[in-house]
Design a protein around this motif. Structure first.
Motif, PDB file in Angstrom:
ATOM      1  N   ARG A  52       0.841  -1.206   0.000  1.00 14.59           N
ATOM      2  CA  ARG A  52       0.000   0.000   0.000  1.00 14.59           C
ATOM      3  C   ARG A  52       0.878   1.259   0.000  1.00 14.59           C
ATOM      4  O   ARG A  52       0.615   2.222  -0.734  1.00 14.59           O
ATOM      5  CB  ARG A  52      -0.913   0.013   1.227  1.00 14.59           C
ATOM      6  N   TYR A  53       1.913   1.241   0.812  1.00 13.06           N
ATOM      7  CA  TYR A  53       2.817   2.392   0.876  1.00 13.06           C
ATOM      8  C   TYR A  53       3.532   2.577  -0.462  1.00 13.06           C
ATOM      9  O   TYR A  53       3.678   3.706  -0.959  1.00 13.06           O
ATOM     10  CB  TYR A  53       3.818   2.184   2.000  1.00 13.06           C
ATOM     11  N   PHE A  54       3.966   1.478  -1.049  1.00 10.94           N
ATOM     12  CA  PHE A  54       4.652   1.543  -2.343  1.00 10.94           C
ATOM     13  C   PHE A  54       3.713   2.047  -3.433  1.00 10.94           C
ATOM     14  O   PHE A  54       4.143   2.763  -4.344  1.00 10.94           O
ATOM     15  CB  PHE A  54       5.203   0.164  -2.697  1.00 10.94           C
ATOM     16  N   PHE A  55       2.433   1.696  -3.360  1.00 16.28           N
ATOM     17  CA  PHE A  55       1.462   2.145  -4.356  1.00 16.28           C
ATOM     18  C   PHE A  55       1.366   3.665  -4.376  1.00 16.28           C
ATOM     19  O   PHE A  55       1.309   4.286  -5.445  1.00 16.28           O
ATOM     20  CB  PHE A  55       0.104   1.521  -4.058  1.00 16.28           C
ATOM     21  N   VAL A  56       1.387   4.286  -3.209  1.00 17.26           N
ATOM     22  CA  VAL A  56       1.323   5.747  -3.132  1.00 17.26           C
ATOM     23  C   VAL A  56       2.621   6.368  -3.657  1.00 17.26           C
ATOM     24  O   VAL A  56       2.600   7.369  -4.385  1.00 17.26           O
ATOM     25  CB  VAL A  56       1.036   6.191  -1.689  1.00 17.26           C
ATOM     26  N   LEU A  57       3.758   5.775  -3.299  1.00 20.55           N
ATOM     27  CA  LEU A  57       5.038   6.313  -3.787  1.00 20.55           C
ATOM     28  C   LEU A  57       5.163   6.157  -5.297  1.00 20.55           C
ATOM     29  O   LEU A  57       5.804   6.975  -5.966  1.00 20.55           O
ATOM     30  CB  LEU A  57       6.201   5.591  -3.102  1.00 20.55           C
ATOM     31  N   LEU A  58       4.545   5.114  -5.846  1.00 13.48           N
ATOM     32  CA  LEU A  58       4.630   4.878  -7.282  1.00 13.48           C
ATOM     33  C   LEU A  58       3.983   6.000  -8.080  1.00 13.48           C
ATOM     34  O   LEU A  58       4.401   6.280  -9.211  1.00 13.48           O
ATOM     35  CB  LEU A  58       3.973   3.537  -7.625  1.00 13.48           C
ATOM     36  N   TRP A  59       2.988   6.667  -7.501  1.00  9.56           N
ATOM     37  CA  TRP A  59       2.328   7.767  -8.214  1.00  9.56           C
ATOM     38  C   TRP A  59       3.326   8.880  -8.534  1.00  9.56           C
ATOM     39  O   TRP A  59       3.230   9.533  -9.577  1.00  9.56           O
ATOM     40  CB  TRP A  59       1.187   8.337  -7.381  1.00  9.56           C
ATOM     41  N   GLY A  60       4.274   9.124  -7.634  1.00 13.73           N
ATOM     42  CA  GLY A  60       5.271  10.145  -7.892  1.00 13.73           C
ATOM     43  C   GLY A  60       6.267   9.745  -8.960  1.00 13.73           C
ATOM     44  O   GLY A  60       6.879  10.605  -9.594  1.00 13.73           O
ATOM     45  N   TYR A  61       6.447   8.438  -9.171  1.00 11.37           N
ATOM     46  CA  TYR A  61       7.351   7.967 -10.226  1.00 11.37           C
ATOM     47  C   TYR A  61       6.708   8.081 -11.603  1.00 11.37           C
ATOM     48  O   TYR A  61       7.383   8.405 -12.587  1.00 11.37           O
ATOM     49  CB  TYR A  61       7.740   6.520  -9.940  1.00 11.37           C
ATOM     50  N   LEU A  62       5.400   7.838 -11.684  1.00 14.58           N
ATOM     51  CA  LEU A  62       4.714   7.891 -12.969  1.00 14.58           C
ATOM     52  C   LEU A  62       4.600   9.338 -13.458  1.00 14.58           C
ATOM     53  O   LEU A  62       4.631  10.283 -12.664  1.00 14.58           O
ATOM     54  CB  LEU A  62       3.316   7.270 -12.834  1.00 14.58           C
ATOM     55  N   ASP A  63       4.440   9.500 -14.751  1.00 14.07           N
ATOM     56  CA  ASP A  63       4.327  10.840 -15.305  1.00 14.07           C
ATOM     57  C   ASP A  63       2.923  11.390 -15.111  1.00 14.07           C
ATOM     58  O   ASP A  63       2.087  10.786 -14.428  1.00 14.07           O
ATOM     59  CB  ASP A  63       4.726  10.840 -16.785  1.00 14.07           C
ATOM     60  N   ASP A  64       2.652  12.536 -15.710  1.00 10.93           N
ATOM     61  CA  ASP A  64       1.354  13.193 -15.508  1.00 10.93           C
ATOM     62  C   ASP A  64       0.201  12.445 -16.155  1.00 10.93           C
ATOM     63  O   ASP A  64      -0.961  12.829 -15.969  1.00 10.93           O
ATOM     64  CB  ASP A  64       1.409  14.618 -16.055  1.00 10.93           C
ATOM     65  N   TYR A  65       0.492  11.402 -16.911  1.00 11.03           N
ATOM     66  CA  TYR A  65      -0.545  10.594 -17.543  1.00 11.03           C
ATOM     67  C   TYR A  65      -0.647   9.203 -16.924  1.00 11.03           C
ATOM     68  O   TYR A  65      -1.348   8.342 -17.448  1.00 11.03           O
ATOM     69  CB  TYR A  65      -0.262  10.482 -19.045  1.00 11.03           C
ATOM     70  N   GLY A  66       0.053   9.008 -15.802  1.00  6.19           N
ATOM     71  CA  GLY A  66      -0.010   7.740 -15.098  1.00  6.19           C
ATOM     72  C   GLY A  66       0.809   6.640 -15.730  1.00  6.19           C
ATOM     73  O   GLY A  66       0.542   5.467 -15.484  1.00  6.19           O
ATOM     74  N   ARG A  67       1.808   6.985 -16.539  1.00  3.16           N
ATOM     75  CA  ARG A  67       2.619   5.972 -17.219  1.00  3.16           C
ATOM     76  C   ARG A  67       4.073   6.102 -16.798  1.00  3.16           C
ATOM     77  O   ARG A  67       4.524   7.172 -16.368  1.00  3.16           O
ATOM     78  CB  ARG A  67       2.512   6.122 -18.739  1.00  3.16           C
ATOM     79  N   GLY A  68       4.806   5.002 -16.958  1.00  2.29           N
ATOM     80  CA  GLY A  68       6.229   5.007 -16.627  1.00  2.29           C
ATOM     81  C   GLY A  68       6.918   3.802 -17.209  1.00  2.29           C
ATOM     82  O   GLY A  68       6.282   2.849 -17.695  1.00  2.29           O
ATOM     83  N   VAL A  69       8.241   3.819 -17.171  1.00  3.74           N
ATOM     84  CA  VAL A  69       9.052   2.705 -17.651  1.00  3.74           C
ATOM     85  C   VAL A  69       9.013   1.587 -16.618  1.00  3.74           C
ATOM     86  O   VAL A  69       9.207   1.825 -15.416  1.00  3.74           O
ATOM     87  CB  VAL A  69      10.497   3.164 -17.910  1.00  3.74           C
TER      88      VAL A  69
END
Length: 364
Positions: A25-42
């Motif tokens: 759950r904690y990682f899920f919230v931190l992942l939002w900051g890694y993704l771009d403004d469209y919710g995508r990432g490498v």
């Protein structure tokens, strides 16, 4: 670079999120900051681990991959591949995150969850044929012969002063304290680099190892992950199960009947259907009933057009169907004017409902 994101109160009561371990759950919230403004990432575990947990050495890329797989099986995260590169995104990103000044998208959209955006992106970025083999050195680099009479500073008693260097010879300095002797089978008349794997002198006396193109250490591109295809996942053999195919085909048929383009039944569709049947404990009749109900509802038919979406919204669909069924039963017992119906009137109403249901089943 991490970004500012919003956390809605509904996250605390989410059925899906509450079923995860606390660290996920904690990682899920931190992942939002890694993704771009469209919710995508490498989709690169090493990049994600270093971005989300820069000071936690215990969070390894393998741990991050396990957490991502947990979230992908539940639906909030989707892992996909475009042109041989791996990416991930949050399918429900627009519902929860609304950046005021979104930047330029740099990650391709998901072909399954964002088909329209992907078609637009594909029009501007045609597919390219990529060489997935690992690049290597075609041969050993030959050392350019030094000018005659050049003097090299002695290192470990080695001095080339006054000696004529041999053309095309390559010296491997494996031991600075060893004496270097040129190979007797190399003459000064040979053309340099006739064979890149020859003319190699190994100071240890052992034959020099020849590197082939397959043995080179290629560079790993960001976003690419090479996996052993021989170690297939256990569920890949069940991708053509009859019950899974029946559920996927029914949803695709009903979406097409509602006037939309017939969706393609992908592996993600089959995985979602299989998880509903095997992991979530749904029966095939329950899954088929949920598909028919949501595609008959004016609101849900436009919101559930893929099997992963059906799985993530199954509990909401069940509660909404139950609420409407109870409201219909209450209306049938009281009448349209609120007056209590007699026993005969209720029987007539029930018979009319039964006839309508049988007629609908015959039409299907």
């Amino acid at each position: 670079m991490a970004r500012i994101r919003s956390i809605k109160p509904e996250l605390r009561t989410s059925i899906t999120v509450s079923s995860w371990p606390f660290e996920v759950r904690y990682f899920f919230v931190l992942l939002w900051g890694y993704l771009d403004d469209y919710g995508r990432g490498v989709d690169d575990e090493l990049l994600i681990a270093s971005d989300c947990f820069p000071r936690d050495r215990g969070v390894t890329p393998d741990v991050v991959d396990k957490w991502l797989e947990t979230m992908a099986e539940s639906g909030p995260v989707c892992r996909y591949e475009v042109d041989g590169r791996r990416y991930l995104h949050c399918p429900n990103w627009p519902e929860h995150q609304k950046p005021q000044h979104p930047g330029k998208p740099r990650v391709p959209p998901c072909p399954d969850d964002e088909p329209d955006d992907f078609l637009m992106w594909r029009g501007a970025n045609p597919p390219r044929q990529r060489d997935r083999s690992r690049k290597s050195r075609e041969g050993l680099m030959s050392v350019s012969p030094a000018p005659f009479g050049a003097s090299f500073p002695p290192s470990g008693g080695v001095d080339f002063k006054g000696e004529t260097p041999l053309k095309g010879s390559v010296v491997s300095l494996l031991d600075r304290g060893s004496s270097i002797k040129p190979s007797n089978n190399i003459t000064a008349d040979q053309t340099p680099c006739e064979n890149p794997h020859e003319n190699v002198v190994n100071l240890s006396g052992a034959p020099h190892e020849t590197l082939t193109p397959e043995q080179g250490a290629g560079s790993r591109e960001q976003g690419s992950r090479e996996k052993d295809n021989s170690a297939a996942k256990p569920h890949e053999a069940d991708t053509r199960r009859a019950d899974v195919e029946q559920a996927c085909q029914l949803l695709a048929d009903l979406v097409h009947e509602n006037g939309s383009t017939r969706p393609t039944v992908t592996q993600r569709w089959r995985d979602a259907a299989r998880l509903m049947l095997d992991k979530d404990g749904r029966t095939l009749d329950e899954v088929l009933g949920a598909i028919r109900w949501c595609q008959a509802d004016e609101f849900w038919r436009s919101n559930v057009m893929a099997m992963p979406k059906l799985r993530s919204q199954y509990d909401r669909l069940r509660l909404e169907a139950q609420r409407k069924r109870n409201a219909g039963a209450q209306l049938a017992a009281t009448g349209t004017d609120g007056r209590q119906l007699s026993t005969a009137d209720r029987r007539v109403h029930d018979a009319a409902q039964l006839a309508a249901r049988l007629a609908a089943e015959e039409n299907q």
